[in-house]
Design a protein around this motif. Sequence first.
Motif, PDB file in Angstrom:
ATOM      1  N   SER A  26      -0.524   4.478   0.009  1.00  0.00           N
ATOM      2  CA  SER A  26      -0.342   4.693   1.174  1.00  0.00           C
ATOM      3  C   SER A  26       0.047   4.777   2.615  1.00  0.00           C
ATOM      4  CB  SER A  26      -2.831   4.986   1.384  1.00  0.00           C
ATOM      5  OG  SER A  26      -2.735   3.646   1.891  1.00  0.00           O
TER       6      SER A  26
ATOM      7  N   ARG B  88       0.577  -1.122   0.142  1.00  0.00           N
ATOM      8  CA  ARG B  88       0.401  -0.185  -0.514  1.00  0.00           C
ATOM      9  C   ARG B  88       0.948   1.072   0.099  1.00  0.00           C
ATOM     10  NH1 ARG B  88      -4.713  -1.447   4.986  1.00  0.00           N
ATOM     11  NH2 ARG B  88      -5.179   0.965   4.490  1.00  0.00           N
TER      12      ARG B  88
ATOM     13  N   ASP C 251      -1.022  -1.981   9.183  1.00  0.00           N
ATOM     14  CA  ASP C 251      -2.094  -3.224   7.950  1.00  0.00           C
ATOM     15  C   ASP C 251      -2.120  -3.603   8.599  1.00  0.00           C
ATOM     16  OD1 ASP C 251      -2.973  -4.513   6.667  1.00  0.00           O
ATOM     17  OD2 ASP C 251      -0.749  -3.515   5.098  1.00  0.00           O
TER      18      ASP C 251
END
Length: 299
Positions: free
Chosen positions: A25, A23, A79
């Motif tokens: 982000s 990811r 996460d």
Amino acid sequence: MMAPNACMVSPQAWFRSKGLHARKSLGQNFLQDAAVAQAIVDRSGVGAEDIVLEIGPGLGALSFPIARRVKRLVVVEKDPELAAWLTTEIAEKNFQNITLHAADILQLDWMAIFDEMLRDAEGYRLVIFGNLPYNISSQIVVRLVEHRHRIERAVLMFQKELAERLRAEPGGRDYGRLTVLLRFCAHITTLVNVGARSFYPKPKVDSEVIEIRFPKPEPFPVPDEAALIRVVRAAFGNRRKTLKNSLMAGLPGVRTEDIAHILRTIGIDPVRRAETLDIEDFIRLSLAISAREIMTTER
């Protein structure tokens, strides 16, 4: 005999098996070189007298080698997919000394975490570990400075650009607010240089593992830390401006004539720029500005 990190999980294979992707982000770049991971742990010097907080353990490339050496390891993973996988791995590998928090490290109460980690652990040293995403690196450094009285040292992986800023000398473009904030209270040492190929996905830049050690007593004791931080922030708020103009813009409560007078009194040319001042200059400047503010208020 199997090497300590021989069973390191391949990030690429793990993501493929889950049908997932790293990811962007979250700034995810996973260490995939077992030899580099082991070198980081070895050179960190962590041992049985240490209790470690690891920020962003990912797939445990550093976590499991660290846990084999230290008293206690607390890992914080934002996460949820990774946190769930780590929970299973910790149980299957029977690591009794690892505690996992599925959370954002910037949203946690650090003092509460430290209290939990150090409970019944008098005499142990608190160490912070982490392969830090670029987008939170500066915030973590500020938190370390704020909580340094509980921390002995930090072993952190930064993008090369930021690592160079943290250990920069006065006079160059890399020298900035974070450099000064660390310089008054810490010693910085490079432990390992890590090439971009050691990560998955491969980032555009290399990384550097540095040790930030908080000695007692501190290198430059500061009578008024809040004043120093405020002045440093103002001075670097407009890097292209002269020091006088940066302070005028960043310290609206201080009169222009007072700033000019203070700079002349302590022997700093008002047309210098913030990056030319060393830590002792900033300490003198912050003390002089604080004294002037007190004098003005009492009139």
